[in-house]
Design a protein around this motif. Structure first.
Motif, PDB file in Angstrom:
ATOM      1  N   LYS A 150      75.533  27.055  48.943  1.00 30.77           N
ATOM      2  CA  LYS A 150      74.357  27.295  49.787  1.00 30.77           C
ATOM      3  C   LYS A 150      74.222  28.784  50.086  1.00 30.77           C
ATOM      4  O   LYS A 150      73.137  29.361  50.053  1.00 30.77           O
ATOM      5  CB  LYS A 150      74.488  26.505  51.098  1.00 30.77           C
ATOM      6  CG  LYS A 150      74.372  25.000  50.926  1.00 30.77           C
ATOM      7  CD  LYS A 150      74.530  24.270  52.268  1.00 30.77           C
ATOM      8  CE  LYS A 150      74.292  22.777  52.072  1.00 30.77           C
ATOM      9  NZ  LYS A 150      74.322  22.030  53.360  1.00 30.77           N
TER      10      LYS A 150
ATOM     11  N   THR B  84      65.084  26.589  58.477  1.00 33.34           N
ATOM     12  CA  THR B  84      65.998  25.848  59.356  1.00 33.34           C
ATOM     13  C   THR B  84      66.959  25.004  58.531  1.00 33.34           C
ATOM     14  O   THR B  84      66.565  24.461  57.502  1.00 33.34           O
ATOM     15  CB  THR B  84      65.181  24.935  60.290  1.00 33.34           C
ATOM     16  OG1 THR B  84      64.340  25.767  61.110  1.00 33.34           O
ATOM     17  CG2 THR B  84      66.076  24.107  61.192  1.00 33.34           C
TER      18      THR B  84
ATOM     19  N   SER C 197      71.397  24.299  57.316  1.00 35.10           N
ATOM     20  CA  SER C 197      72.661  24.989  57.021  1.00 35.10           C
ATOM     21  C   SER C 197      72.534  25.979  55.863  1.00 35.10           C
ATOM     22  O   SER C 197      73.302  26.938  55.781  1.00 35.10           O
ATOM     23  CB  SER C 197      73.744  23.950  56.711  1.00 35.10           C
ATOM     24  OG  SER C 197      73.359  23.165  55.597  1.00 35.10           O
TER      25      SER C 197
ATOM     26  N   ASP D  80      63.569  28.912  52.893  1.00 42.20           N
ATOM     27  CA  ASP D  80      64.008  27.712  53.598  1.00 42.20           C
ATOM     28  C   ASP D  80      64.730  26.764  52.650  1.00 42.20           C
ATOM     29  O   ASP D  80      64.603  26.857  51.428  1.00 42.20           O
ATOM     30  CB  ASP D  80      62.773  26.992  54.198  1.00 42.20           C
ATOM     31  CG  ASP D  80      63.148  26.069  55.355  1.00 42.20           C
ATOM     32  OD1 ASP D  80      62.216  25.527  55.992  1.00 42.20           O
ATOM     33  OD2 ASP D  80      64.355  25.887  55.610  1.00 42.20           O
ATOM     34  N   GLY D  81      65.500  25.875  53.247  1.00 41.15           N
ATOM     35  CA  GLY D  81      66.218  24.883  52.458  1.00 41.15           C
ATOM     36  C   GLY D  81      65.339  23.676  52.182  1.00 41.15           C
ATOM     37  O   GLY D  81      64.150  23.660  52.494  1.00 41.15           O
ATOM     38  N   ALA D  82      65.917  22.669  51.599  1.00 36.72           N
ATOM     39  CA  ALA D  82      65.220  21.403  51.357  1.00 36.72           C
ATOM     40  C   ALA D  82      66.258  20.294  51.228  1.00 36.72           C
ATOM     41  O   ALA D  82      67.418  20.546  50.889  1.00 36.72           O
ATOM     42  CB  ALA D  82      64.383  21.471  50.083  1.00 36.72           C
ATOM     43  N   ASP D  83      65.796  19.069  51.500  1.00 42.41           N
ATOM     44  CA  ASP D  83      66.705  17.930  51.333  1.00 42.41           C
ATOM     45  C   ASP D  83      66.672  17.408  49.905  1.00 42.41           C
ATOM     46  O   ASP D  83      67.680  16.922  49.396  1.00 42.41           O
ATOM     47  CB  ASP D  83      66.294  16.807  52.296  1.00 42.41           C
ATOM     48  CG  ASP D  83      66.431  17.247  53.738  1.00 42.41           C
ATOM     49  OD1 ASP D  83      67.560  17.553  54.157  1.00 42.41           O
ATOM     50  OD2 ASP D  83      65.406  17.361  54.414  1.00 42.41           O
TER      51      ASP D  83
ATOM     52  N   LYS E 159      61.610  17.553  52.968  1.00 43.64           N
ATOM     53  CA  LYS E 159      62.250  18.354  54.012  1.00 43.64           C
ATOM     54  C   LYS E 159      62.170  17.582  55.319  1.00 43.64           C
ATOM     55  O   LYS E 159      61.461  16.584  55.404  1.00 43.64           O
ATOM     56  CB  LYS E 159      61.523  19.698  54.158  1.00 43.64           C
ATOM     57  CG  LYS E 159      61.863  20.678  53.041  1.00 43.64           C
ATOM     58  CD  LYS E 159      61.072  21.965  53.120  1.00 43.64           C
ATOM     59  CE  LYS E 159      61.323  22.716  54.400  1.00 43.64           C
ATOM     60  NZ  LYS E 159      62.761  22.901  54.711  1.00 43.64           N
ATOM     61  N   GLY E 160      62.899  18.063  56.343  1.00 46.65           N
ATOM     62  CA  GLY E 160      62.760  17.447  57.642  1.00 46.65           C
ATOM     63  C   GLY E 160      63.894  16.558  58.096  1.00 46.65           C
ATOM     64  O   GLY E 160      63.862  16.015  59.196  1.00 46.65           O
ATOM     65  N   ARG E 161      64.943  16.434  57.271  1.00 43.30           N
ATOM     66  CA  ARG E 161      66.039  15.587  57.741  1.00 43.30           C
ATOM     67  C   ARG E 161      66.757  16.254  58.915  1.00 43.30           C
ATOM     68  O   ARG E 161      67.475  15.621  59.661  1.00 43.30           O
ATOM     69  CB  ARG E 161      67.015  15.263  56.604  1.00 43.30           C
ATOM     70  CG  ARG E 161      66.399  14.277  55.613  1.00 43.30           C
ATOM     71  CD  ARG E 161      67.307  13.869  54.480  1.00 43.30           C
ATOM     72  NE  ARG E 161      66.504  13.257  53.407  1.00 43.30           N
ATOM     73  CZ  ARG E 161      66.946  13.100  52.152  1.00 43.30           C
ATOM     74  NH1 ARG E 161      68.167  13.498  51.824  1.00 43.30           N
ATOM     75  NH2 ARG E 161      66.175  12.558  51.224  1.00 43.30           N
ATOM     76  N   GLY E 162      66.454  17.569  59.102  1.00 35.68           N
ATOM     77  CA  GLY E 162      66.974  18.266  60.287  1.00 35.68           C
ATOM     78  C   GLY E 162      65.975  18.229  61.431  1.00 35.68           C
ATOM     79  O   GLY E 162      66.211  18.798  62.504  1.00 35.68           O
ATOM     80  N   GLY E 163      64.814  17.604  61.189  1.00 37.95           N
ATOM     81  CA  GLY E 163      63.871  17.393  62.292  1.00 37.95           C
ATOM     82  C   GLY E 163      62.861  18.500  62.517  1.00 37.95           C
ATOM     83  O   GLY E 163      62.101  18.472  63.481  1.00 37.95           O
ATOM     84  N   SER E 164      62.800  19.490  61.594  1.00 37.84           N
ATOM     85  CA  SER E 164      61.938  20.662  61.847  1.00 37.84           C
ATOM     86  C   SER E 164      60.707  20.714  60.959  1.00 37.84           C
ATOM     87  O   SER E 164      60.072  21.765  60.838  1.00 37.84           O
ATOM     88  CB  SER E 164      62.761  21.940  61.612  1.00 37.84           C
ATOM     89  OG  SER E 164      64.035  21.791  62.130  1.00 37.84           O
TER      90      SER E 164
ATOM     91  N   GLU F   2      58.054  24.007  60.064  1.00 38.33           N
ATOM     92  CA  GLU F   2      58.335  24.512  58.706  1.00 38.33           C
ATOM     93  C   GLU F   2      57.064  24.433  57.874  1.00 38.33           C
ATOM     94  O   GLU F   2      56.670  25.395  57.205  1.00 38.33           O
ATOM     95  CB  GLU F   2      59.437  23.681  58.047  1.00 38.33           C
ATOM     96  CG  GLU F   2      60.807  23.907  58.648  1.00 38.33           C
ATOM     97  CD  GLU F   2      61.856  22.962  58.088  1.00 38.33           C
ATOM     98  OE1 GLU F   2      61.481  21.871  57.592  1.00 38.33           O
ATOM     99  OE2 GLU F   2      63.042  23.313  58.142  1.00 38.33           O
TER     100      GLU F   2
ATOM    101  N   LYS G  89      70.824  18.803  45.691  1.00 37.97           N
ATOM    102  CA  LYS G  89      69.488  18.479  46.225  1.00 37.97           C
ATOM    103  C   LYS G  89      68.507  18.105  45.116  1.00 37.97           C
ATOM    104  O   LYS G  89      67.392  17.653  45.386  1.00 37.97           O
ATOM    105  CB  LYS G  89      68.944  19.663  47.011  1.00 37.97           C
ATOM    106  CG  LYS G  89      69.855  20.189  48.115  1.00 37.97           C
ATOM    107  CD  LYS G  89      70.107  19.140  49.181  1.00 37.97           C
ATOM    108  CE  LYS G  89      70.897  19.673  50.380  1.00 37.97           C
ATOM    109  NZ  LYS G  89      70.237  20.721  51.141  1.00 37.97           N
TER     110      LYS G  89
HETATM  111  O1  DER Z   1      65.225  19.994  57.914  1.00 38.09           O
HETATM  112  C1  DER Z   1      64.912  20.727  56.994  1.00 38.09           C
HETATM  113  O2  DER Z   1      63.789  20.758  56.452  1.00 38.09           O
HETATM  114  C2  DER Z   1      66.006  21.570  56.368  1.00 38.09           C
HETATM  115  O3  DER Z   1      65.473  22.709  55.746  1.00 38.09           O
HETATM  116  C3  DER Z   1      66.666  20.698  55.323  1.00 38.09           C
HETATM  117  O4  DER Z   1      65.669  20.284  54.493  1.00 38.09           O
HETATM  118  C4  DER Z   1      67.762  21.408  54.547  1.00 38.09           C
HETATM  119  O5  DER Z   1      68.855  21.450  55.375  1.00 38.09           O
HETATM  120  P1  DER Z   1      70.284  21.858  54.788  1.00 38.09           P
HETATM  121  O6  DER Z   1      70.104  23.248  54.187  1.00 38.09           O
HETATM  122  O7  DER Z   1      71.174  21.859  55.995  1.00 38.09           O
HETATM  123  O8  DER Z   1      70.664  20.842  53.754  1.00 38.09           O
END
Ligand code: DER
Length: 233
Positions: free
Chosen positions: A7, A28, A30, A85-88, A98-103, A107, A125
């Protein structure tokens, strides 16, 4: 290499695209956390100057404040130069979950306003279809959330959908930065045309936004055991 090291590699590679003077969407999660740390480090060493950060969550806002990154918002900066940004999940067409972190709402607002959107992921991913590895989150208003949840589940019955209100450790409904709830959709099968699915979800009055980011990523940086791959739209 651990997943977190991958990451970090993806995040640092993305920050190479940051130029002084940019208005930056700060992601948002990790993976994005490493990008925000790196941007702060370059600012501290004078390698980057005149950066304004637009945070995609209260959590990232806090991280950026603690690191001394100058911050603003979309009201003051309606056009963002670059968002990282990250992604799930990332599918073969670079569509994202995206959004498993709730944001997801903030975003998507910020990443819809950016000229360039770089997604940073480790190779776990990459998926063949939306929902292959877990939930596709939907932000809903708290009012009659069960009604909305049942409508969502019924809408995707063909794909073996299970809809579940996201709850915190104490069993209370998870509350987003925007004081809404999240209904997680779990699909057993491919949901088919993503644009059709997206439009159907957004037609429900109780839905605020969902976690499919279609045709939004301009670049996806994937860090894997064998190296870093950069996929452009
Ligand atoms: O919640 C989100 O959209 C985050 O960006 C998620 O999609 C990626 O979170 P991670 O980098 O902790 O896997």
């Amino acid at each position: 290499l651990t997943q977190d090291e991958l990451k970090k590699i993806a995040a640092y590679k993305a920050v190479e695209f940051v130029q002084s003077g940019m208005v930056l969407g700060l992601g948002t999660g990790s993976t994005a956390k490493h990008a925000v740390d790196r941007i702060a480090e370059l600012l501290r060493h004078g390698k980057l100057t005149n950066i304004v950060g637009i945070p995609t969550s209260k959590k990232t806002h806090q991280q950026a404040v603690s690191l001394g990154i100058p911050l603003s918002d979309l009201d003051s900066h309606p056009v963002v130069d670059l968002a990282i940004d990250g992604a799930d999940e990332v599918d073969p067409d670079l569509n994202l979950v995206k959004g498993r972190g709730g944001s997801l709402l903030r975003e998507k607002m910020i990443e819809s306003a950016t000229k360039k959107f770089i997604v940073i992921v480790d190779e776990t991913k990459l998926v063949s279809r939306v929902g292959a590895t877990g939930a596709m989150p939907v932000e809903v208003v708290p009012f009659c959330w069960k009604f909305t949840q049942d409508r969502l589940q019924g809408m995707f019955g063909y794909a073996g959908c299970a809809a579940k209100l996201r709850r915190d450790a104490g069993g209370e409904p998870f509350v987003t930065d925007n004081k809404n709830y999240i209904v997680d959709l779990f699909f057993e099968k491919d949901i088919g045309d993503l644009k059709v699915a997206s439009d159907a979800i957004l037609r429900l009055a109780g839905v605020v936004e969902h976690g499919m980011f279609l045709d939004m990523a301009t670049t996806v940086i994937v860090a894997g055991e064998l190296g870093v791959t950069i996929k452009n739209k």
